[in-house]
Design a protein around this motif. Structure first.
Motif, PDB file in Angstrom:
ATOM      1  N   SER A 146       0.842  -1.196   0.000  1.00  0.00           N
ATOM      2  CA  SER A 146       0.000   0.000   0.000  1.00  0.00           C
ATOM      3  C   SER A 146       0.876   1.244   0.000  1.00  0.00           C
ATOM      4  N   PRO A 147       0.301   2.416  -0.294  1.00  0.00           N
ATOM      5  CA  PRO A 147       1.094   3.655  -0.252  1.00  0.00           C
ATOM      6  C   PRO A 147       1.703   3.924   1.118  1.00  0.00           C
ATOM      7  N   GLY A 148       1.091   3.416   2.171  1.00  0.00           N
ATOM      8  CA  GLY A 148       1.616   3.602   3.515  1.00  0.00           C
ATOM      9  C   GLY A 148       2.592   2.537   3.954  1.00  0.00           C
ATOM     10  N   GLY A 149       2.946   1.618   3.040  1.00  0.00           N
ATOM     11  CA  GLY A 149       3.852   0.544   3.385  1.00  0.00           C
ATOM     12  C   GLY A 149       3.161  -0.804   3.341  1.00  0.00           C
ATOM     13  N   PRO A 150       3.905  -1.895   3.608  1.00  0.00           N
ATOM     14  CA  PRO A 150       3.311  -3.234   3.540  1.00  0.00           C
ATOM     15  C   PRO A 150       2.323  -3.464   4.674  1.00  0.00           C
ATOM     16  N   LEU A 151       1.261  -4.196   4.339  1.00  0.00           N
ATOM     17  CA  LEU A 151       0.228  -4.529   5.305  1.00  0.00           C
ATOM     18  C   LEU A 151      -0.021  -6.022   5.304  1.00  0.00           C
ATOM     19  N   ASP A 152      -0.324  -6.560   6.474  1.00  0.00           N
ATOM     20  CA  ASP A 152      -0.947  -7.872   6.584  1.00  0.00           C
ATOM     21  C   ASP A 152      -2.371  -7.655   7.093  1.00  0.00           C
ATOM     22  N   VAL A 153      -3.334  -8.244   6.413  1.00  0.00           N
ATOM     23  CA  VAL A 153      -4.726  -8.067   6.796  1.00  0.00           C
ATOM     24  C   VAL A 153      -5.346  -9.433   7.057  1.00  0.00           C
ATOM     25  N   GLU A 154      -5.879  -9.615   8.235  1.00  0.00           N
ATOM     26  CA  GLU A 154      -6.564 -10.853   8.586  1.00  0.00           C
ATOM     27  C   GLU A 154      -8.065 -10.627   8.484  1.00  0.00           C
ATOM     28  N   ALA A 155      -8.753 -11.543   7.811  1.00  0.00           N
ATOM     29  CA  ALA A 155     -10.193 -11.414   7.626  1.00  0.00           C
ATOM     30  C   ALA A 155     -10.847 -12.781   7.703  1.00  0.00           C
ATOM     31  N   THR A 156     -12.045 -12.817   8.261  1.00  0.00           N
ATOM     32  CA  THR A 156     -12.812 -14.065   8.301  1.00  0.00           C
ATOM     33  C   THR A 156     -13.254 -14.467   6.901  1.00  0.00           C
ATOM     34  N   LEU A 157     -13.643 -13.464   6.089  1.00  0.00           N
ATOM     35  CA  LEU A 157     -14.131 -13.714   4.732  1.00  0.00           C
ATOM     36  C   LEU A 157     -13.374 -12.837   3.748  1.00  0.00           C
ATOM     37  N   VAL A 158     -12.997 -13.446   2.632  1.00  0.00           N
ATOM     38  CA  VAL A 158     -12.424 -12.697   1.514  1.00  0.00           C
ATOM     39  C   VAL A 158     -13.414 -12.758   0.355  1.00  0.00           C
ATOM     40  N   ILE A 159     -13.711 -11.595  -0.219  1.00  0.00           N
ATOM     41  CA  ILE A 159     -14.525 -11.532  -1.431  1.00  0.00           C
ATOM     42  C   ILE A 159     -13.606 -11.227  -2.591  1.00  0.00           C
ATOM     43  N   ASP A 160     -13.487 -12.181  -3.496  1.00  0.00           N
ATOM     44  CA  ASP A 160     -12.597 -12.034  -4.644  1.00  0.00           C
ATOM     45  C   ASP A 160     -13.357 -11.334  -5.766  1.00  0.00           C
ATOM     46  N   ALA A 161     -13.093 -10.045  -5.903  1.00  0.00           N
ATOM     47  CA  ALA A 161     -13.654  -9.242  -6.985  1.00  0.00           C
ATOM     48  C   ALA A 161     -12.520  -8.710  -7.851  1.00  0.00           C
ATOM     49  N   SER A 162     -11.480  -9.531  -7.992  1.00  0.00           N
ATOM     50  CA  SER A 162     -10.276  -9.104  -8.707  1.00  0.00           C
ATOM     51  C   SER A 162     -10.448  -9.117 -10.216  1.00  0.00           C
ATOM     52  N   GLY A 163     -11.642  -9.520 -10.687  1.00  0.00           N
ATOM     53  CA  GLY A 163     -11.920  -9.434 -12.118  1.00  0.00           C
ATOM     54  C   GLY A 163     -11.390 -10.603 -12.905  1.00  0.00           C
ATOM     55  N   PHE A 164     -11.044 -10.320 -14.149  1.00  0.00           N
ATOM     56  CA  PHE A 164     -10.637 -11.358 -15.083  1.00  0.00           C
ATOM     57  C   PHE A 164      -9.486 -12.205 -14.547  1.00  0.00           C
ATOM     58  N   THR A 165      -8.560 -11.599 -13.809  1.00  0.00           N
ATOM     59  CA  THR A 165      -7.387 -12.348 -13.320  1.00  0.00           C
ATOM     60  C   THR A 165      -7.746 -13.374 -12.261  1.00  0.00           C
ATOM     61  N   SER A 166      -8.863 -13.185 -11.562  1.00  0.00           N
ATOM     62  CA  SER A 166      -9.284 -14.095 -10.473  1.00  0.00           C
ATOM     63  C   SER A 166      -8.120 -14.349  -9.513  1.00  0.00           C
ATOM     64  N   PHE A 167      -7.402 -13.291  -9.150  1.00  0.00           N
ATOM     65  CA  PHE A 167      -6.117 -13.435  -8.462  1.00  0.00           C
ATOM     66  C   PHE A 167      -6.208 -14.263  -7.194  1.00  0.00           C
TER      67      PHE A 167
END
Length: 411
Positions: A146-167
């Motif tokens: 991120s612009p503020g530096g590296p982040l680790d984010v913990e989440a119960t649910l991930v919603i993949d809306a990354s589009g065509f790449t389905s990253f």
């Protein structure tokens, strides 16, 4: 939030209920809905702003889009539909505006503002570079630059809306890359003379070897001119084809006066139908990630918003069950019940269209000419209910028309 050391950096560990990857209409709509239903949401968009890189021509349907409070200030209304083949041209005219061409950038910014107003945390220029499951904690960890530096984010649910790449879904090993897809190249242009209420589709080899070209108006002096080509049906670069059309001023460009490109857009859209699985423990796929697109005209914004909102709602409600696959299944059931048959039927018609020669296209648009405006709209929107298609097949006596509708009805 806590801080953990990582080499020369201090990485912030952020905890959220739901992390959304991708700031297109699907991701932003999911963020809005999930926040509205009480979830603590963070969304990551890799571009510097929402709608920064336009990857869609922005055609959709007024009745559907206004259900999501996207009003006329965000779109140019369309009443008439022109089809041009190598030696034929037809016009289907309506008595009211049914379709529209969105101001894509303004629409995405509007969706982002609505998500923010409900409490979503939105991070731009923030690239998710990895995601890992933590089954013991029923969560996932996303690593983000991120612009503020590296982040680790913990989440119960991930919603993949990354589009065509389905990253995210590919990174976790749930899906593979799309094998069949469309590539579109488009100029947004100033033009001296634009019929702002008429949308034009151009078909045949001179326009696209496996797809179509388009002229989509935005105002009386601004429009989008583009070419879409299906892969792997053709190896041709759509930009090469688009430049040829522009240079030769093929119809209807010959009637537009001065044409001056102001923007260039480029994007890819899946063209295989829905993925067989839409949810997993701690994960929902939405938008182009899961294949929520109309194969006939390769438009999916209305589906992205509708199912983005549904993903956010179901996702928020699933948190009390650690977002298990079973708790997310209502989203998958709705996806299959509401979209699967429409998309499969549209793929049959698309398969027919991709195989047409120029002379066959000349005849095909004569079939389309037989439709009333309401029948045409149902057809091009892929609103293929059995009752509607059976009625159309009975009402049109010409053999070729009946064959087209029977193709949709066949299993």
């Amino acid at each position: 939030m806590c801080i953990i050391p990582f080499g020369d950096y201090l990485i912030k560990l952020l905890k959220y209920d739901i992390a959304i990857v991708g700031g297109g209409p699907a991701g932003l709509s999911a963020a809005y809905s999930a926040s509205k239903h009480g979830a603590n949401v963070i969304l990551f968009e890799k571009d510097p702003s929402f709608g920064h890189n336009v990857r869609t021509s922005g055609v959709t349907w007024i009745e559907e889009i206004e259900k999501f409070d996207i009003t006329k200030e965000y779109y140019n209304p369309i009443k008439n539909f022109s089809f041009i083949s190598p030696t034929n041209e037809i016009m289907i005219s309506g008595s009211f505006n049914s379709a529209c061409v969105l101001d894509v950038r303004r629409t995405y910014q509007y969706l982002a503002s609505r998500a923010a107003s409900e409490g979503s945390t939105l991070l731009v220029k923030s690239q998710v570079i990895d995601v890992q499951k933590n089954p013991q904690k029923h969560s996932s960890i996303l690593k983000v630059n991120s612009p503020g530096g590296p982040l680790d984010v913990e989440a119960t649910l991930v919603i993949d809306a990354s589009g065509f790449t389905s990253f995210v879904s590919r990174r976790l090993g749930y899906v593979e890359s799309w094998k069949r897809y469309g590539i579109g190249a488009e100029y947004e242009c100033y033009c001296d003379s634009v019929d702002s209420q008429t949308l034009c589709l151009m078909v045949g080899q001179i326009y696209s070897e496996a797809g179509y070209a388009w002229v989509f108006p935005l105002s009386k002096n601004r429009l989008r001119i583009g070419v879409g080509i299906g892969k792997p049906n053709s190896i041709v670069d759509p930009l090469t084809k688009l430049n040829q059309i522009m240079k030769s001023r093929l119809p209807p460009l010959d009637k537009l006066g001065k044409i001056q490109p102001l923007e260039f857009h480029y994007g890819m859209i899946p063209n295989e139908g829905l993925r067989s699985n839409n949810v997993f423990d701690g994960l929902i796929m939405v938008g182009d990630t899961v294949g929520q697109a109309n194969p006939l005209v390769l438009e999916g914004i209305r589906y992205a918003i509708e199912f983005g909102r549904l993903a956010g709602k179901v996702g928020a409600e699933s948190l009390q069950h650690n977002s298990s696959r079973d708790s997310l299944r209502p989203y998958e059931v709705a996806n299959k019940n509401l979209l699967e048959r429409k998309i499969k039927s549209a793929l049959k018609v698309q398969s027919r269209w991709l195989g047409l020669s120029d002379s066959e296209w000349d005849k095909e648009i004569e079939i389309i000419k037989e439709l009333s405006i309401d029948e045409f709209l149902d057809f091009i929107k892929s609103d293929f209910t059995y009752i509607k298609m059976a009625k159309l097949a009975l009402n049109h006596p010409k053999l070729m028309v009946k064959q087209l509708f029977n193709l949709v009805l066949s299993k």
